[in-house]
Structure formats: C-alpha cells, structure tokens
Design a protein around this motif. Structure first.
Motif, PDB file in Angstrom:
ATOM      1  N   THR A 122       0.822  -1.209   0.000  1.00 58.15           N
ATOM      2  CA  THR A 122       0.000   0.000   0.000  1.00 58.15           C
ATOM      3  C   THR A 122       0.854   1.255   0.000  1.00 58.15           C
ATOM      4  OG1 THR A 122      -1.741  -1.179   1.212  1.00 58.15           O
ATOM      5  CG2 THR A 122      -1.837   1.230   1.212  1.00 58.15           C
ATOM      6  N   ILE A 123       1.958   1.224   0.737  1.00 53.29           N
ATOM      7  CA  ILE A 123       2.876   2.376   0.745  1.00 53.29           C
ATOM      8  C   ILE A 123       3.429   2.624  -0.656  1.00 53.29           C
ATOM      9  CG2 ILE A 123       5.098   3.200   1.594  1.00 53.29           C
ATOM     10  CD1 ILE A 123       4.482   1.789   4.240  1.00 53.29           C
ATOM     11  N   ILE A 124       3.849   1.547  -1.324  1.00 56.34           N
ATOM     12  CA  ILE A 124       4.376   1.683  -2.687  1.00 56.34           C
ATOM     13  C   ILE A 124       3.290   2.222  -3.620  1.00 56.34           C
ATOM     14  CG2 ILE A 124       5.261   0.406  -4.678  1.00 56.34           C
ATOM     15  CD1 ILE A 124       6.624  -1.504  -2.710  1.00 56.34           C
ATOM     16  N   GLY A 125       2.093   1.660  -3.533  1.00 53.30           N
ATOM     17  CA  GLY A 125       1.000   2.095  -4.399  1.00 53.30           C
ATOM     18  C   GLY A 125       0.588   3.541  -4.156  1.00 53.30           C
ATOM     19  N   SER A 126       0.609   3.975  -2.898  1.00 56.77           N
ATOM     20  CA  SER A 126       0.199   5.344  -2.575  1.00 56.77           C
ATOM     21  C   SER A 126       1.262   6.355  -2.973  1.00 56.77           C
ATOM     22  CB  SER A 126      -0.093   5.459  -1.074  1.00 56.77           C
ATOM     23  OG  SER A 126      -1.098   4.557  -0.673  1.00 56.77           O
ATOM     24  N   VAL A 127       2.524   6.047  -2.660  1.00 57.67           N
ATOM     25  CA  VAL A 127       3.613   6.981  -2.955  1.00 57.67           C
ATOM     26  C   VAL A 127       3.742   7.221  -4.455  1.00 57.67           C
ATOM     27  CG1 VAL A 127       6.123   7.259  -2.861  1.00 57.67           C
ATOM     28  CG2 VAL A 127       4.880   6.501  -0.837  1.00 57.67           C
ATOM     29  N   LEU A 128       3.486   6.185  -5.257  1.00 57.72           N
ATOM     30  CA  LEU A 128       3.585   6.340  -6.708  1.00 57.72           C
ATOM     31  C   LEU A 128       2.244   6.700  -7.343  1.00 57.72           C
ATOM     32  CD1 LEU A 128       5.892   3.291  -7.575  1.00 57.72           C
ATOM     33  CD2 LEU A 128       6.546   5.682  -7.287  1.00 57.72           C
ATOM     34  N   GLY A 129       1.164   6.159  -6.813  1.00 57.19           N
ATOM     35  CA  GLY A 129      -0.135   6.340  -7.445  1.00 57.19           C
ATOM     36  C   GLY A 129      -0.694   7.748  -7.345  1.00 57.19           C
ATOM     37  N   VAL A 148      -0.236   7.063 -18.148  1.00 57.94           N
ATOM     38  CA  VAL A 148      -0.709   6.732 -16.793  1.00 57.94           C
ATOM     39  C   VAL A 148      -1.970   5.878 -16.863  1.00 57.94           C
ATOM     40  CG1 VAL A 148      -1.628   7.700 -14.653  1.00 57.94           C
ATOM     41  CG2 VAL A 148       0.341   8.769 -15.747  1.00 57.94           C
ATOM     42  N   ARG A 149      -2.868   6.201 -17.768  1.00 55.29           N
ATOM     43  CA  ARG A 149      -4.104   5.425 -17.903  1.00 55.29           C
ATOM     44  C   ARG A 149      -3.836   4.019 -18.422  1.00 55.29           C
ATOM     45  NH1 ARG A 149      -8.366   9.295 -20.928  1.00 55.29           N
ATOM     46  NH2 ARG A 149      -9.758   7.576 -20.395  1.00 55.29           N
ATOM     47  N   ILE A 150      -2.848   3.877 -19.299  1.00 53.96           N
ATOM     48  CA  ILE A 150      -2.481   2.542 -19.790  1.00 53.96           C
ATOM     49  C   ILE A 150      -1.865   1.714 -18.671  1.00 53.96           C
ATOM     50  CG2 ILE A 150      -0.891   1.306 -21.307  1.00 53.96           C
ATOM     51  CD1 ILE A 150      -1.344   3.499 -23.383  1.00 53.96           C
ATOM     52  N   ILE A 151      -1.017   2.360 -17.853  1.00 49.49           N
ATOM     53  CA  ILE A 151      -0.427   1.661 -16.703  1.00 49.49           C
ATOM     54  C   ILE A 151      -1.518   1.147 -15.777  1.00 49.49           C
ATOM     55  CG2 ILE A 151       0.942   1.985 -14.603  1.00 49.49           C
ATOM     56  CD1 ILE A 151       2.700   3.918 -16.175  1.00 49.49           C
ATOM     57  N   GLY A 152      -2.524   1.994 -15.521  1.00 49.99           N
ATOM     58  CA  GLY A 152      -3.638   1.565 -14.685  1.00 49.99           C
ATOM     59  C   GLY A 152      -4.455   0.464 -15.322  1.00 49.99           C
ATOM     60  N   LEU A 153      -4.672   0.551 -16.629  1.00 53.90           N
ATOM     61  CA  LEU A 153      -5.448  -0.468 -17.333  1.00 53.90           C
ATOM     62  C   LEU A 153      -4.754  -1.828 -17.274  1.00 53.90           C
ATOM     63  CD1 LEU A 153      -7.875  -1.180 -19.132  1.00 53.90           C
ATOM     64  CD2 LEU A 153      -6.479  -0.520 -21.114  1.00 53.90           C
ATOM     65  N   ILE A 154      -3.434  -1.827 -17.444  1.00 54.22           N
ATOM     66  CA  ILE A 154      -2.688  -3.087 -17.352  1.00 54.22           C
ATOM     67  C   ILE A 154      -2.794  -3.652 -15.947  1.00 54.22           C
ATOM     68  CG2 ILE A 154      -0.383  -4.102 -17.469  1.00 54.22           C
ATOM     69  CD1 ILE A 154       0.285  -2.106 -19.675  1.00 54.22           C
ATOM     70  N   GLY A 155      -2.713  -2.774 -14.955  1.00 55.02           N
ATOM     71  CA  GLY A 155      -2.829  -3.226 -13.576  1.00 55.02           C
ATOM     72  C   GLY A 155      -4.162  -3.878 -13.275  1.00 55.02           C
ATOM     73  N   TYR A 156      -5.217  -3.389 -13.917  1.00 57.13           N
ATOM     74  CA  TYR A 156      -6.540  -3.978 -13.730  1.00 57.13           C
ATOM     75  C   TYR A 156      -6.717  -5.265 -14.532  1.00 57.13           C
ATOM     76  CZ  TYR A 156      -8.792  -0.178 -11.134  1.00 57.13           C
ATOM     77  OH  TYR A 156      -9.162   0.715 -10.173  1.00 57.13           O
ATOM     78  N   SER A 157      -6.036  -5.383 -15.663  1.00 59.04           N
ATOM     79  CA  SER A 157      -6.338  -6.440 -16.625  1.00 59.04           C
ATOM     80  C   SER A 157      -5.455  -7.675 -16.497  1.00 59.04           C
ATOM     81  CB  SER A 157      -6.221  -5.883 -18.054  1.00 59.04           C
ATOM     82  OG  SER A 157      -7.019  -4.727 -18.210  1.00 59.04           O
ATOM     83  N   ALA A 232      -2.670   1.111  -9.609  1.00 60.89           N
ATOM     84  CA  ALA A 232      -3.639   1.230 -10.704  1.00 60.89           C
ATOM     85  C   ALA A 232      -4.948   1.828 -10.208  1.00 60.89           C
ATOM     86  CB  ALA A 232      -3.879  -0.142 -11.324  1.00 60.89           C
ATOM     87  N   TYR A 233      -5.394   1.386  -9.042  1.00 59.19           N
ATOM     88  CA  TYR A 233      -6.656   1.890  -8.479  1.00 59.19           C
ATOM     89  C   TYR A 233      -6.493   3.309  -7.937  1.00 59.19           C
ATOM     90  CZ  TYR A 233     -10.636   2.116  -5.232  1.00 59.19           C
ATOM     91  OH  TYR A 233     -11.756   2.494  -4.542  1.00 59.19           O
ATOM     92  N   ILE A 234      -5.422   3.544  -7.179  1.00 58.52           N
ATOM     93  CA  ILE A 234      -5.230   4.852  -6.539  1.00 58.52           C
ATOM     94  C   ILE A 234      -4.989   5.940  -7.577  1.00 58.52           C
ATOM     95  CG2 ILE A 234      -3.691   6.169  -5.024  1.00 58.52           C
ATOM     96  CD1 ILE A 234      -3.316   3.634  -3.379  1.00 58.52           C
ATOM     97  N   SER A 235      -4.176   5.675  -8.593  1.00 56.19           N
ATOM     98  CA  SER A 235      -3.897   6.694  -9.609  1.00 56.19           C
ATOM     99  C   SER A 235      -5.159   7.046 -10.396  1.00 56.19           C
ATOM    100  CB  SER A 235      -2.803   6.197 -10.564  1.00 56.19           C
ATOM    101  OG  SER A 235      -3.232   5.045 -11.283  1.00 56.19           O
ATOM    102  N   ARG A 236      -5.969   6.057 -10.691  1.00 55.70           N
ATOM    103  CA  ARG A 236      -7.210   6.320 -11.424  1.00 55.70           C
ATOM    104  C   ARG A 236      -8.149   7.199 -10.601  1.00 55.70           C
ATOM    105  NH1 ARG A 236     -11.667   1.712 -13.140  1.00 55.70           N
ATOM    106  NH2 ARG A 236     -13.207   3.132 -14.026  1.00 55.70           N
ATOM    107  N   MET A 237      -8.323   6.873  -9.320  1.00 60.90           N
ATOM    108  CA  MET A 237      -9.223   7.649  -8.478  1.00 60.90           C
ATOM    109  C   MET A 237      -8.654   9.043  -8.196  1.00 60.90           C
ATOM    110  SD  MET A 237     -11.700   5.641  -8.288  1.00 60.90           S
ATOM    111  CE  MET A 237     -12.698   6.694  -7.243  1.00 60.90           C
TER     112      MET A 237
END
Length: 352
Positions: A122-129, A148-157, A232-237
C-alpha cells in the motif's frame, strides 16, 4: 429564552449523535452476522466432509457416525449455525486438521506476515499512485495522461499470478536482484527474535541490519506486485478527484490572485481531493489484505493467504472458514473505519 434555545440545540445535537452511534453499531453487528452466516453456509455447501477430512476415507462407519455426533454435524442446519455463531463470537474456530493447533492460534502466527506485505504494498501504491494521478489530471489528454491510464489499465487487466511468475523469472531467476520466494533466509531465521510478528519492525528494533537487508530482498518483489495493483486503483481515483477539483471556481479565483500553478495544484486542489483519497487508500489496503492469496502462494509467503490455500487443499475446513471470517472482518472493519474517517474529515457529510 436564549438559554432555552441553546439547550434545545444541545439536546438535538446529542440526540443526533446518539442515533448516529446507534446506527453505526447496528451496521457493524448486522454486517458481522451476515459475514458469519455467508461463511458458514458456504462451508456447508462445499462438497467436503469435515469428518472424513479428520478420520480419512477408510474410517469405520460407526466411528464416522460418532465423530459426526460429537461435532454436532448431525443436528439441523440452524442449530449448527447457532453453535458456530456462539463459538465464533468467543474466538473459537475449532482445531486445524493440518497443524493440530487451534485455528485462532495459527491465524495469530501467520496474519502479521500478510499485514506486513499488504502495508508495504500500500505504501508503494500510494507513494507512486497519487503523484501519477495528479500528473495525469494536470496533463489531461496529453501523452503523459495516456501513459498513466495505460499503466492503470494493465494493472486492472493482467492476472496477478501471470505477472508474479514473470517477475520471478526475470528478477530472481535471470537478474538475481531479489531473494528466492519466502519471507527470510534460513540462515537468518533464528538470528533475531520475533516479538510482534512483523519481521521488518522486529529486526530494525533489534538493530539486525543484515537481517533487514535479507527481509527487504524477500519482500520487495511481492510487495511491488501488490503495490502495482494498488497503484492502478489509486492513480485512477486520484485523477478523477483532481479533475473534479480543478474545475471548481476556487481554482479560477486562485489563478486570478496570481498564485503559482504548483501551489494551486499541490496545496489547494490536492488538499481538497485528499479527503476522499483517504477512503480510497483505506479500501485499497483492505483489498490487498483480502486478495493476497495468489501472491502469497506464488511467492511462498507464509501469511494468511497461503495458510488458507494449504488448508483448502487438505480439506481443513475449520482453518478455511476461520481465515475467511478474519479476513472478512478486517475488510468490513477497515471499510467502516474509512467511512467514519471520511465523515470526520469532511464536515459536509456529518449532517447526512
């Protein structure tokens, strides 16, 4: 007259607060009872006989019947649920067939490893996201936003097990940048004392920096994998929240006053977006605690996810149900806590 009016207002505020607390407690109790009910009935639907899991397939019929009666499995389903509910409320989830220990004892032993892994992820995801989401919102429609949106899409897919196996092949088997799967090298396993169950914290407290480095080399890859899916989730939101804030009138007013764009983005827009972001990060953390089963299995991480997987493979239903209830309770607790924190940070929601 003024004193009576003030007294009525104070009474109304106290009454509203009491009703709010009561609704919160009712929500907690109802949710927990629902979780126990769903867990119990799913456990009964699964075509695994807990008696045969204990005794084996070749046990005599009279022994099977006697053990079934001792466990209360011959009772009607509603009576079994009441017994299960009473035991669960006292922390008794039965005995694990696999380890012969009380299930709660096993959970206390393995759950800190899951919490440690999810926390680092979570720390890694928050600090970067968060910065990526802010950057995507500021550069809306640009190449940076698309990346950034492609990075998030890959993370979801992308399936997490596939990405985990590829990362092991690359970073461990080929490049040797990280340690092999597991939590700690066997040569360091007994060189420090585990007090809290959180190895990184215990090693740092005891000044075992060589152990710390070994622990870091073990945790960094699975935590980065979880952190990527959290990112992927944090950056999108974050992008969504920032786009909403950047379209507000106070941003136009701030620019008219001559404030720098950096100050407007990071000290005004992001500050207002931080309130819902707290809920997003909390839910992301709960999701990592809940969804780390595959990651722990791939990386042989001795946490609750691996414990549940091994128990399920060995038909140890007491351990499976106990672990599921604990994870579900933590998820519900974090969800309710994030909602309470949201109401505390945003005064506009307190009257709802």
């Amino acid at each position: 007259m003024a004193k009576k009016t003030e007294a009525r207002r104070a009474s109304a505020r106290a009454s509203a607060f009491s009703w709010s607390v009561l609704r919160f407690l009712v929500t907690v109790v109802t949710t927990f009872l629902g979780l126990l009910a769903v867990t119990f009935f799913i456990g009964r639907v699964i075509p695994i006989d807990p008696v045969l899991a204990i005794l084996g397939d070749r046990a005599p019929a009279h022994v099977v019947d006697r053990v079934r009666e001792e466990l209360g499995l011959n009772l009607p389903l509603w009576q079994q649920f009441l017994i299960y509910l009473r035991q669960a409320l006292t922390g008794d989830f039965g005995t694990s067939v696999l380890t012969t220990n009380p299930v709660l004892t096993d959970i206390r032993r393995v759950f800190p490893a899951t919490i440690e892994l999810a926390t680092v992820g979570t720390i890694i995801g928050s600090v970067l996201g968060v910065p990526l989401g802010v950057l995507a919102a500021v550069k809306r429609g640009s190449l940076i936003d698309q990346i950034v949106r492609i990075i998030g899409l890959i993370g979801y897919s992308v399936p997490i097990f596939w990405l985990g196996l590829l990362s092991l092949l690359l970073f461990y088997a080929q490049l040797r940048w990280v340690a092999y799967p597991g939590r700690v090298d066997i040569i360091y396993e007994y060189s420090f004392t585990s007090v809290t169950g959180f190895f990184l914290l215990d090693a740092a407290w005891q000044g075992k920096w060589d152990v710390m480095w070994d622990l870091f080399r073990h945790i960094i890859l699975p935590a980065s994998l979880l952190g990527y899916f959290s990112l992927a989730y944090i950056s999108r939101m974050t992008r969504s929240f920032m786009l909403n804030e950047l379209s507000q009138e106070y941003i136009v007013a701030a620019r008219a006053k001559g404030l720098t764009e950096t100050r407007i983005i990071w000290f005004h827009a992001l500050r207002n977006a931080a309130v819902p972001l707290v809920t997003v990060i909390a839910l992301s953390y709960a999701g990592l605690l809940e969804g780390s089963v595959l990651t722990e299995t791939i990386f042989a991480w001795p946490g609750l996810g691996l414990y549940i997987t091994n128990s399920l493979q060995n038909a140890d239903m007491n351990a499976v149900l106990g672990g599921t209830v604990v994870i579900g309770s933590v998820f519900v607790g974090i969800n309710l806590l994030s909602d309470l924190l949201y109401r505390t940070l945003d005064p506009r929601t307190r009257s709802r």
